[in-house]
Scaffold this active site. Structure first.
Site, PDB file in Angstrom:
ATOM      1  N   MET A   1       0.531   0.686  -0.307  1.00 50.14           N
ATOM      2  CA  MET A   1      -0.039   2.052  -0.949  1.00 50.14           C
ATOM      3  C   MET A   1       0.156   3.275   0.010  1.00 50.14           C
ATOM      4  SD  MET A   1      -3.144   2.803  -3.181  1.00 50.14           S
ATOM      5  CE  MET A   1      -4.544   2.317  -2.011  1.00 50.14           C
ATOM      6  N   CYS A   2      -0.511   3.244   1.033  1.00 45.28           N
ATOM      7  CA  CYS A   2      -0.653   4.207   2.130  1.00 45.28           C
ATOM      8  C   CYS A   2      -0.962   5.867   1.670  1.00 45.28           C
ATOM      9  CB  CYS A   2       1.041   4.301   2.568  1.00 45.28           C
ATOM     10  SG  CYS A   2       1.319   2.600   3.456  1.00 45.28           S
ATOM     11  N   GLY A   3      -1.252   6.431   2.573  1.00 43.84           N
ATOM     12  CA  GLY A   3      -1.234   7.941   2.192  1.00 43.84           C
ATOM     13  C   GLY A   3      -1.019   8.627   3.280  1.00 43.84           C
TER      14      GLY A   3
ATOM     15  N   ARG B   1      -6.595   3.976   0.932  1.00 43.90           N
ATOM     16  CA  ARG B   1      -5.292   4.025   0.779  1.00 43.90           C
ATOM     17  C   ARG B   1      -4.411   3.296   1.669  1.00 43.90           C
ATOM     18  NH1 ARG B   1      -2.959   6.876  -3.466  1.00 43.90           N
ATOM     19  NH2 ARG B   1      -0.849   6.721  -2.583  1.00 43.90           N
TER      20      ARG B   1
ATOM     21  N   VAL C   1      -2.168   7.062   6.778  1.00 48.27           N
ATOM     22  CA  VAL C   1      -2.932   5.859   6.611  1.00 48.27           C
ATOM     23  C   VAL C   1      -2.208   4.951   6.215  1.00 48.27           C
ATOM     24  CG1 VAL C   1      -5.214   7.177   6.771  1.00 48.27           C
ATOM     25  CG2 VAL C   1      -4.285   6.618   4.393  1.00 48.27           C
TER      26      VAL C   1
END
Length: 309
Positions: free
Chosen positions: A1-3, A30, A159
């Site tokens: 997902m990551c941010g 995330r 992140v």
């Protein structure tokens, strides 16, 4: 997902270390595996080198610290051999270091010479760019590297939830656009023509530190700009040549840009004023640094936006 997150102050400096930490920590959900920063301070006329001599999760055998000491001595020796005058080298952790040197030579030659040392990986090179990344959330990384209070002009951060590569520093964002000074990228998404572009860029003499597709974007942009393209032109060309579903941010010594692919499936929320631009995967990250009522917008498909100080 990551941010992903980005901020640029158009006319002044600010505590971008604290601002970026607050933004990234608000998106911990995330990406709990690692956190990374690309921070831009005011240029000092020196070359800044961020490098590591081991990874955060390497096994600590009886010879670990002895190897680090030997390799740190090799780094200092090679810097002098290549013509760099060392102002200082600080140990940020037992495996990550920050060097300030006076050097007027080719950055690729410098990076390659240092990375010929076993275990040495150059994370960033430039006159104002400093990439810091490690395992853990933003609060943990900021405390470990003492990033709160970092005075600068702009920054991007990431992140990470590791989905297709290992949980290690090499797989963490941001990525320095080797071998060009002061260019870095963070990315949320996936490139489907990753191997095609990796082979093409390797044939042009570029090296890669990871198996992460985000690193392709950094080197792709840097090569375009080295051939005369501006940041915005290079980013617009990337929408035609890089396949996949993605949103990414790119930074140079005086600019911050964002690009979304034609599907626009990866989220991004944007706040813009006369003084600053703040953007992130979620609005909660913007509100972590702006505690007042604001209006935000969402960039649309195939849009490239660039802001310059």
């Amino acid at each position: 997902m990551c941010g992903i997150a980005g901020i640029i102050h158009r006319n002044q400096t600010s505590d971008v270390g604290t601002e970026m930490t607050a933004m990234l920590q608000s998106m911990k959900h995330r990406g709990p595996d690692s956190t990374g920063y690309a921070l831009f301070g005011e240029p000092t006329g020196r070359t800044l080198i961020r490098f590591k001599l081991a990874d955060a999760n390497d096994p600590r055998d009886f010879d670990f610290r002895a190897r680090l000491q030997r390799n740190r001595a090799r780094v200092e020796a090679r810097l002098r051999e290549i013509g760099a005058s060392i102002d200082r080298i600080d140990a940020e952790t037992e495996y990550a270091f920050r060097a300030v040197v006076r050097y007027n030579g080719d950055l690729k030659t410098l990076a390659d010479y240092l990375e010929d040392i076993p275990g040495c990986e150059v994370l960033s090179l430039g006159t104002s760019l400093e990439i810091v990344k490690d395992l853990g959330d933003a609060n943990e990384v900021a405390s470990q590297y003492e990033l709160r209070g970092f005075q600068g002009t702009h920054a991007i951060g990431h992140v990470r939830m590791a989905t297709e590569s290992d949980v290690d520093i090499s797989g963490a964002h941001p990525y320095w656009a080797y071998p060009f000074a002061d260019v870095a990228v963070v990315h949320n998404g996936q490139l489907t023509n990753y191997f095609q572009w990796r082979r093409r860029l390797e044939r042009s003499g570029h090296r890669f530190q990871s198996e992460c597709d985000s690193e392709i974007i950094a080197v792709y942009l840097a090569e375009k700009m080295a051939n005369g393209s501006g940041l915005k032109d290079a980013m617009e060309e990337s929408l035609d040549e890089l396949d996949g579903v993605f949103t990414y941010m790119a930074v140079t010594k005086d600019s911050l840009g964002v690009a979304k692919d034609e599907m626009a499936a990866k989220p991004l929320v944007l706040y813009e004023s006369d003084d600053m631009v703040v953007m992130a995967s979620e609005e909660i990250a913007i509100r972590a640094v702006l505690d007042r009522e604001i209006d935000t917008s969402d960039p649309y498909e195939r849009q490239v936006l660039v802001w310059t100080r």
